[in-house]
Design a protein around this motif. Structure first.
Motif, PDB file in Angstrom:
ATOM      1  N   LYS A  23       0.228   2.220  -2.161  1.00 52.14           N
ATOM      2  CA  LYS A  23       1.115   0.863  -1.785  1.00 52.14           C
ATOM      3  C   LYS A  23       1.272  -0.204  -3.101  1.00 52.14           C
ATOM      4  O   LYS A  23       1.948  -0.405  -3.619  1.00 52.14           O
ATOM      5  N   GLU A  60       1.182   5.542   9.431  1.00 52.73           N
ATOM      6  CA  GLU A  60       0.568   4.144   8.193  1.00 52.73           C
ATOM      7  C   GLU A  60       0.934   4.730   7.259  1.00 52.73           C
ATOM      8  O   GLU A  60       1.563   3.207   6.273  1.00 52.73           O
ATOM      9  N   TYR A  64       4.016   1.395   6.086  1.00 52.45           N
ATOM     10  CA  TYR A  64       4.114   0.488   4.901  1.00 52.45           C
ATOM     11  C   TYR A  64       5.446   0.447   4.437  1.00 52.45           C
ATOM     12  O   TYR A  64       5.342   0.011   3.855  1.00 52.45           O
ATOM     13  N   SER A  68       7.874  -2.911   3.788  1.00 51.66           N
ATOM     14  CA  SER A  68       7.887  -3.466   1.960  1.00 51.66           C
ATOM     15  C   SER A  68       9.148  -4.026   1.837  1.00 51.66           C
ATOM     16  O   SER A  68       9.483  -4.685   0.947  1.00 51.66           O
TER      17      SER A  68
END
Length: 141
Positions: A23, A60, A64, A68
């Motif tokens: 992330k 996932e 993400y 973003s």
């Protein structure tokens, strides 16, 4: 951090199993801008053979990444991205069609590479198209 430093920090070293780290890398790529988020997409999609990742976790990570930031290139390259995650191939003609759309977004090199490697390219037409688009982009700068 420069784009080149960023590239070498994640190339073949993407932290697929460390959620907070991937992330952070996605966020950093967005800060760097230009083609950096698609460099991350390339790493996300082209999971090395030595890595094992459940499809749900892979999706996932991809989702993400996609949520973003916003870019029209995301939607164009999505079929190729999902072909990796679902472990299937696009047809060469599908890849060529996506490349035609991407050609309108100069310097989308990593998005273009995701498409290049998403099909069998039996007649090497996709590679030829890739080289043609890259040459066009480079001559325009």
């Amino acid at each position: 951090m420069t784009y080149e430093e960023f590239y070498y920090s994640i190339d073949c070293k993407f932290p697929y199993h460390d959620e907070s780290e991937w992330k952070r890398i996605i966020e950093l790529s967005i800060e760097l801008g230009e083609d950096a988020p698609f460099l991350v997409l390339h790493e996300i999609c082209r999971l090395p053979a030595s890595e094992k990742l459940r499809q749900a976790k892979h999706l996932e990570m991809y989702n993400y990444w996609k949520q973003s930031f916003a870019s029209p290139v995301q939607d164009i390259v999505e079929p190729a991205s999902l072909s990796y995650i679902h472990k299937n191939k696009l047809t060469d003609s599908e890849a060529l069609e996506i490349m035609d759309k991407l050609s309108e977004f100069p310097k989308s090199y990593n998005a273009l590479q995701v498409v290049l490697f998403s099909c069998p390219d039996d007649d090497e037409l996709v590679d030829e198209k890739y080289e043609s688009i890259v040459a066009k982009w480079k001559s325009a700068t």
